[in-house]
Each structure stands twice: as structure tokens, then as C-alpha cells.
Design a protein around this motif. Structure first.
Motif, PDB file in Angstrom:
ATOM      1  N   LYS A 274       5.760  22.053 -19.627  1.00  0.00           N
ATOM      2  CA  LYS A 274       6.521  20.817 -19.442  1.00  0.00           C
ATOM      3  C   LYS A 274       6.096  19.833 -20.523  1.00  0.00           C
ATOM      4  CE  LYS A 274       6.392  21.812 -14.508  1.00  0.00           C
ATOM      5  NZ  LYS A 274       5.568  23.044 -14.704  1.00  0.00           N
ATOM      6  N   VAL A 275       7.037  19.487 -21.413  1.00  0.00           N
ATOM      7  CA  VAL A 275       6.742  18.679 -22.595  1.00  0.00           C
ATOM      8  C   VAL A 275       7.504  17.359 -22.514  1.00  0.00           C
ATOM      9  CG1 VAL A 275       6.844  18.584 -25.121  1.00  0.00           C
ATOM     10  CG2 VAL A 275       6.336  20.762 -23.968  1.00  0.00           C
ATOM     11  N   LEU A 276       6.810  16.263 -22.825  1.00  0.00           N
ATOM     12  CA  LEU A 276       7.420  14.936 -22.923  1.00  0.00           C
ATOM     13  C   LEU A 276       7.540  14.558 -24.387  1.00  0.00           C
ATOM     14  CD1 LEU A 276       5.259  13.107 -20.212  1.00  0.00           C
ATOM     15  CD2 LEU A 276       7.438  14.277 -19.884  1.00  0.00           C
ATOM     16  N   ASP A 277       8.628  13.875 -24.757  1.00  0.00           N
ATOM     17  CA  ASP A 277       8.746  13.503 -26.169  1.00  0.00           C
ATOM     18  C   ASP A 277       7.774  12.390 -26.540  1.00  0.00           C
ATOM     19  OD1 ASP A 277      10.363  11.858 -24.567  1.00  0.00           O
ATOM     20  OD2 ASP A 277      11.902  11.584 -26.075  1.00  0.00           O
ATOM     21  N   ASN A 278       7.352  11.575 -25.591  1.00  0.00           N
ATOM     22  CA  ASN A 278       6.273  10.599 -25.842  1.00  0.00           C
ATOM     23  C   ASN A 278       5.698  10.191 -24.498  1.00  0.00           C
ATOM     24  OD1 ASN A 278       4.506   8.664 -26.789  1.00  0.00           O
ATOM     25  ND2 ASN A 278       6.075   7.144 -27.193  1.00  0.00           N
ATOM     26  N   THR A 279       4.482  10.624 -24.211  1.00  0.00           N
ATOM     27  CA  THR A 279       3.871  10.363 -22.913  1.00  0.00           C
ATOM     28  C   THR A 279       3.848   8.879 -22.575  1.00  0.00           C
ATOM     29  OG1 THR A 279       2.487  12.335 -23.196  1.00  0.00           O
ATOM     30  CG2 THR A 279       1.782  10.733 -21.542  1.00  0.00           C
ATOM     31  N   GLY A 280       3.584   8.029 -23.578  1.00  0.00           N
ATOM     32  CA  GLY A 280       3.506   6.598 -23.328  1.00  0.00           C
ATOM     33  C   GLY A 280       4.814   6.018 -22.812  1.00  0.00           C
ATOM     34  N   LEU A 281       5.947   6.530 -23.296  1.00  0.00           N
ATOM     35  CA  LEU A 281       7.258   6.065 -22.844  1.00  0.00           C
ATOM     36  C   LEU A 281       7.423   6.306 -21.354  1.00  0.00           C
ATOM     37  CD1 LEU A 281      10.248   5.151 -23.475  1.00  0.00           C
ATOM     38  CD2 LEU A 281      10.724   7.598 -23.820  1.00  0.00           C
ATOM     39  N   TYR A 282       7.043   7.486 -20.892  1.00  0.00           N
ATOM     40  CA  TYR A 282       7.222   7.831 -19.478  1.00  0.00           C
ATOM     41  C   TYR A 282       6.251   7.048 -18.600  1.00  0.00           C
ATOM     42  CZ  TYR A 282      10.272  11.380 -21.297  1.00  0.00           C
ATOM     43  OH  TYR A 282      11.306  12.002 -21.941  1.00  0.00           O
ATOM     44  N   ASP A 283       5.043   6.830 -19.088  1.00  0.00           N
ATOM     45  CA  ASP A 283       4.100   5.995 -18.340  1.00  0.00           C
ATOM     46  C   ASP A 283       4.631   4.567 -18.195  1.00  0.00           C
ATOM     47  OD1 ASP A 283       2.257   8.022 -17.900  1.00  0.00           O
ATOM     48  OD2 ASP A 283       1.083   7.567 -19.705  1.00  0.00           O
ATOM     49  N   ALA A 284       5.266   4.049 -19.260  1.00  0.00           N
ATOM     50  CA  ALA A 284       5.841   2.701 -19.194  1.00  0.00           C
ATOM     51  C   ALA A 284       6.985   2.656 -18.185  1.00  0.00           C
ATOM     52  CB  ALA A 284       6.322   2.263 -20.575  1.00  0.00           C
ATOM     53  N   TRP A 285       7.879   3.633 -18.239  1.00  0.00           N
ATOM     54  CA  TRP A 285       8.964   3.693 -17.259  1.00  0.00           C
ATOM     55  C   TRP A 285       8.398   3.732 -15.840  1.00  0.00           C
ATOM     56  CZ3 TRP A 285      12.148   7.683 -20.425  1.00  0.00           C
ATOM     57  CH2 TRP A 285      13.274   7.068 -20.997  1.00  0.00           C
ATOM     58  N   TYR A 286       7.346   4.529 -15.664  1.00  0.00           N
ATOM     59  CA  TYR A 286       6.784   4.696 -14.325  1.00  0.00           C
ATOM     60  C   TYR A 286       6.151   3.394 -13.838  1.00  0.00           C
ATOM     61  CZ  TYR A 286       5.683   7.738 -10.476  1.00  0.00           C
ATOM     62  OH  TYR A 286       5.684   8.330  -9.239  1.00  0.00           O
ATOM     63  N   ASN A 289       9.235   0.584 -12.936  1.00  0.00           N
ATOM     64  CA  ASN A 289      10.342   0.847 -12.020  1.00  0.00           C
ATOM     65  C   ASN A 289       9.877   1.189 -10.617  1.00  0.00           C
ATOM     66  OD1 ASN A 289      13.081   1.029 -13.636  1.00  0.00           O
ATOM     67  ND2 ASN A 289      11.509   1.903 -14.964  1.00  0.00           N
ATOM     68  N   PRO A 290      10.728   0.932  -9.609  1.00  0.00           N
ATOM     69  CA  PRO A 290      10.381   1.297  -8.232  1.00  0.00           C
ATOM     70  C   PRO A 290      10.290   2.809  -8.082  1.00  0.00           C
ATOM     71  CG  PRO A 290      12.649   0.517  -8.360  1.00  0.00           C
ATOM     72  CD  PRO A 290      12.027   0.245  -9.695  1.00  0.00           C
ATOM     73  N   LYS A 291       9.481   3.224  -7.116  1.00  0.00           N
ATOM     74  CA  LYS A 291       9.229   4.645  -6.897  1.00  0.00           C
ATOM     75  C   LYS A 291      10.137   5.176  -5.776  1.00  0.00           C
ATOM     76  CE  LYS A 291       5.826   3.812  -9.759  1.00  0.00           C
ATOM     77  NZ  LYS A 291       5.999   2.385  -9.972  1.00  0.00           N
ATOM     78  N   PRO A 292      10.575   6.443  -5.817  1.00  0.00           N
ATOM     79  CA  PRO A 292      10.413   7.380  -6.936  1.00  0.00           C
ATOM     80  C   PRO A 292      11.290   6.968  -8.114  1.00  0.00           C
ATOM     81  CG  PRO A 292      11.809   8.348  -5.257  1.00  0.00           C
ATOM     82  CD  PRO A 292      11.334   7.040  -4.699  1.00  0.00           C
ATOM     83  N   VAL A 293      10.740   7.073  -9.309  1.00  0.00           N
ATOM     84  CA  VAL A 293      11.383   6.525 -10.495  1.00  0.00           C
ATOM     85  C   VAL A 293      12.583   7.363 -10.934  1.00  0.00           C
ATOM     86  CG1 VAL A 293      10.999   5.746 -12.864  1.00  0.00           C
ATOM     87  CG2 VAL A 293       9.185   5.522 -11.181  1.00  0.00           C
ATOM     88  N   HIS A 294      12.592   8.643 -10.562  1.00  0.00           N
ATOM     89  CA  HIS A 294      13.686   9.514 -10.990  1.00  0.00           C
ATOM     90  C   HIS A 294      15.043   9.032 -10.470  1.00  0.00           C
ATOM     91  CE1 HIS A 294      15.239  13.891 -11.600  1.00  0.00           C
ATOM     92  NE2 HIS A 294      15.201  13.264 -12.756  1.00  0.00           N
ATOM     93  N   ALA A 295      15.034   8.225  -9.420  1.00  0.00           N
ATOM     94  CA  ALA A 295      16.297   7.687  -8.901  1.00  0.00           C
ATOM     95  C   ALA A 295      16.951   6.725  -9.887  1.00  0.00           C
ATOM     96  CB  ALA A 295      16.048   6.977  -7.568  1.00  0.00           C
ATOM     97  N   SER A 296      16.148   6.017 -10.669  1.00  0.00           N
ATOM     98  CA  SER A 296      16.707   5.043 -11.608  1.00  0.00           C
ATOM     99  C   SER A 296      16.608   5.494 -13.061  1.00  0.00           C
ATOM    100  CB  SER A 296      16.012   3.684 -11.443  1.00  0.00           C
ATOM    101  OG  SER A 296      14.608   3.803 -11.517  1.00  0.00           O
ATOM    102  N   VAL A 297      15.654   6.353 -13.383  1.00  0.00           N
ATOM    103  CA  VAL A 297      15.519   6.903 -14.735  1.00  0.00           C
ATOM    104  C   VAL A 297      15.692   8.417 -14.616  1.00  0.00           C
ATOM    105  CG1 VAL A 297      14.040   7.138 -16.763  1.00  0.00           C
ATOM    106  CG2 VAL A 297      13.930   5.056 -15.377  1.00  0.00           C
ATOM    107  N   PRO A 298      16.851   8.956 -15.006  1.00  0.00           N
ATOM    108  CA  PRO A 298      17.176  10.342 -14.660  1.00  0.00           C
ATOM    109  C   PRO A 298      16.580  11.407 -15.566  1.00  0.00           C
ATOM    110  CG  PRO A 298      19.022   9.349 -15.797  1.00  0.00           C
ATOM    111  CD  PRO A 298      17.993   8.257 -15.634  1.00  0.00           C
TER     112      PRO A 298
END
Length: 379
Positions: A274-286, A289-298
Motif C-alpha cells: 500500500k503506497v501513498l504518493d506523499n505520506t504528509g498529505l494524508y496525515d494532514a487530511w486526517y 477532517n472529521p472521522k472516518p475521513v474516507h467519507a469526505s476524502v475519497p
């Protein structure tokens, strides 16, 4: 000696951008690869206190007491996406992003984008650009970087969900790094989109001899070397996002996901890389945003973080593309491993490709020179 206070910049229309090379996908993939090395070494900044935010977004409500306020529709938003990138680029810039899926009924692209490139020391504008092609090509180039390091070099079969702009540029990037591709399986929602894609494919890549239009997501995924989901849609309920099921994925598949995506339990297994294009970007999104974040960031990478928070996967399973590009983590290790990469999209990509196109425009004398002022009225 005092420098002149006059500030000029160039305006680049979409035809200007094309003349300056914005559609050169091979060069764009190389530029994104260079950018990922800089990201890995930290020579960049994006928005927010964490320096990793995707940008600042304006969303509209479902209902409003103000009759003239726009109402929410799928993908209706405004976003400012600023960044600084170092290395040989050493520029700052911001993409201004307006989007509404209902634009298509007006004969317009879903998103209408502009980009301003600035001197990082003075803040003065260097260029104001039409940015739909800039954004489309840098978005497609990132899957190309992923495929260069994570797909099998002899890949031949691509499965594509969503034959729109992102589907075209992703396939173009795959062709740039895996030139043996000769088969494409496509699923789309509307006949007009499919027919436009098929006409583009026939004209652009006549070497792709086998083209199959399929009806099910399963058929997009099965028996492919590379799979990509590029469709747009509403967020809010991850159960409605296109889902990859483990039973469909054959050994050796590289899955590149720059749009809505979910995975089943089988794809959670630790042997699935499982690869992220930039780990820092996903940590910032997380963080933002409210949890679970996948509901708003797909993005599927956010699903990975939700799963880690639930204790269903180990956070250490998640890999960073920049680390792989920099040679500090392995790319593809064997012909059988399955790798899924999340593509979030970052303003540093616009700065990187925008800088290259701007400098080419200067070299070729392309663009309209405009004056901000001869002297500022206020100092």
C-alpha cells in the motif's frame, strides 16, 4: 543601484500552454519524478501549519437562507492550492480551482482552473496561466511515476474505470513508461464519453490493438497488469465508491487510484503493498477532517489511515512514493506482488510542471506580456 519597481508577467492561454509543451507527458513524468525526490528530502512547502495541506476549500450548503447562494451539487467547490518547491524549480505558485459537475450540461469541463506562478523572494507574479491542461497532465503523470517503479515493465493490459480527462492522461503516462501496452479494458457511465475516449485512443495510440468496453468493475480489474479508477462522483458514503475486491486481482497487478476508491477486506492483507504518493498529505487530511475521513476524502490512501486507526492494518504497512523514487525504499520486488497506490494530487505538482512550462514559454517567446505596474501607488 536600485532595482526598477516595474513588474511585468506573462499570460499564457491554453493554446500558449500547448505550444510551450504542457502536453509532453514523457517530460511531465520525469518532472514529477524529480519533484518526488524533493518531497522526500523536505525541500517544499504546502499550506497549513503542517506544511502538507491540499489547500483551502469553499464548499456550498444543501440549503441556505440566501436565495442567491450556490447550492451543493456533486464536486461543487472552490479551492486555493498554494505551494513552494525547491531544487532547480525554486518557485512558488497557487492553483485556483472552481468545480461543478453540472458544468458538463453547459458544454464546459467539470473544473475550470487557473494558476499563478510567483517569485519566492519578492512575491511578484511571473506568469498567469490557463491550468486545465497543466493540472490534468501533472495528475496523470503521477500514476506514470508509480508505474515506472511499481508496475511490471512488460505490462500489456490496462483496466480503466472512468474514460474522462484523468483516464486519458493516466493512460498516456502508462504508455510513456510501459510502451508494450497493447490492450485496454474500459468502463464508463455514458455512451458519449466512451465514444469520445475511443476516438481519442484510436488517434493517439494506434498501437493499442485490443480495446474492450466492459460493463462491470470486476471486468475492469480482472486479468490486468495495471488498473486505474479515474471516475468522479459524490462523496459521503464510502460503500458507494468503486471497490477493489481481492479475488479479482491477479498476481503482479499494479493499481493506481487517483479518484474515488474503496477496498474489500482481502485487500487489507499485509502482503498487499500500500503506497501513498506523499505520506504528509494524508496525515494532514486526517488531522483536518472529521472521522472516518474516507467519507469526505475519497482517496484510497485515506481508507488505509482509517483502517490503521481502527487497528485493522498496521500503519507501518504504508509506504511513501517519494522514498521509493529516491531509492531509499524498494520499488517492485518481484513479478507476483500486488501493489495499490493512492494518488491524492498536490499543489507542488502544479508548481513543478508550471515552472517547466513557464521557462519553456520564455525560451520560445510564447505568451502575452502584461504589466502589473510601472511604480506601485502605495509602498
Amino acid at each position: 543601484m536600485t532595482a526598477s519597481p516595474r513588474i511585468d508577467f506573462i499570460y499564457l492561454s491554453e493554446p500558449d500552454m500547448i505550444r510551450a509543451g504542457v502536453t509532453d507527458m514523457a517530460a511531465c513524468v520525469d518532472t514529477m519524478e524529480e519533484m518526488f525526490r524533493l518531497l522526500h528530502h523536505g525541500d517544499y512547502r504546502m499550506a497549513g501549519a503542517n506544511n502538507n495541506s491540499h489547500g483551502a476549500i469553499v464548499l456550498f450548503p444543501e440549503t441556505s437562507p440566501f436565495p442567491d447562494m450556490p447550492k451543493a451539487t456533486a464536486d461543487r467547490r472552490f479551492m486555493a492550492m498554494p505551494a513552494y518547491l525547491g531544487g532547480r524549480f525554486r518557485t512558488t505558485g497557487m492553483k485556483w480551482y472552481g468545480s461543478n459537475i453540472e458544468n458538463r450540461a453547459r458544454g464546459l469541463p467539470r473544473s475550470i482552473l487557473t494558476f499563478v506562478l510567483n517569485d519566492p523572494d519578492t512575491g511578484a507574479p511571473l506568469a498567469f496561466m490557463s491550468a486545465n491542461l497543466l493540472s490534468a497532465y501533472r495528475t496523470g503523470a503521477v500514476p506514470g511515476v508509480g508505474a515506472r517503479h511499481l508496475a511490471r515493465p512488460e505490462s500489456r493490459v490496462v483496466g480503466l474505470l472512468g474514460p474522462g480527462v484523468m483516464g486519458k492522461t493516466s493512460l498516456s503516462a502508462f504508455m510513456a513508461v510501459c510502451p508494450g501496452i497493447d490492450t485496454v479494458k474500459i468502463k464508463g457511465r455514458g455512451r458519449a464519453n466512451l465514444e469520445a475516449f475511443l476516438a481519442w485512443l484510436d488517434k493517439t495510440y494506434p498501437q493499442i490493438a485490443n480495446v474492450e468496453v466492459v460493463d462491470e468493475i470486476e471486468d475492469v480489474v480482472r486479468d490486468c497488469d495495471i488498473v486505474t479508477f479515474c471516475g468522479s462522483g459524490a462523496t459521503g458514503d464510502p460503500s458507494t465508491y468503486p471497490t477493489v475486491r481481492r479475488e479479482w486481482v491477479r498476481p503482479g497487478t499494479f493499481l493506481s487510484m487517483p479518484a474515488l476508491c474503496n477496498i474489500d477486506v482481502g485487500m487489507e492483507a499485509p502482503e498487499i503493498r500500500k503506497v501513498l504518493d506523499n505520506t504528509g498529505l494524508y496525515d494532514a487530511w486526517y488531522e483536518e477532517n472529521p472521522k472516518p475521513v474516507h467519507a469526505s476524502v475519497p482517496a484510497v490512501g485515506i481508507r488505509f489511515l482509517d483502517l490503521a486507526a481502527e487497528g485493522r492494518i498496521d500503519r507501518d504497512q504504508l509506504e511513501d512514493l517519494g522514498e521509493i523514487v529516491a531509492g531509499e525504499a524498494p520499488g517492485r520486488r518481484d513479478d507476483d506482488e500486488i501493489i495499490i497506490m493512492s494518488v491524492g494530487g498536490m499543489p507542488v505538482e502544479d508548481v513543478a510542471w508550471g515552472t517547466v512550462v513557464y521557462r519553456k514559454a520564455l525560451e520560445l517567446g510564447i505568451g502575452t506580456r502584461l504589466t502589473l505596474w510601472d511604480e506601485p501607488a502605495l509602498r
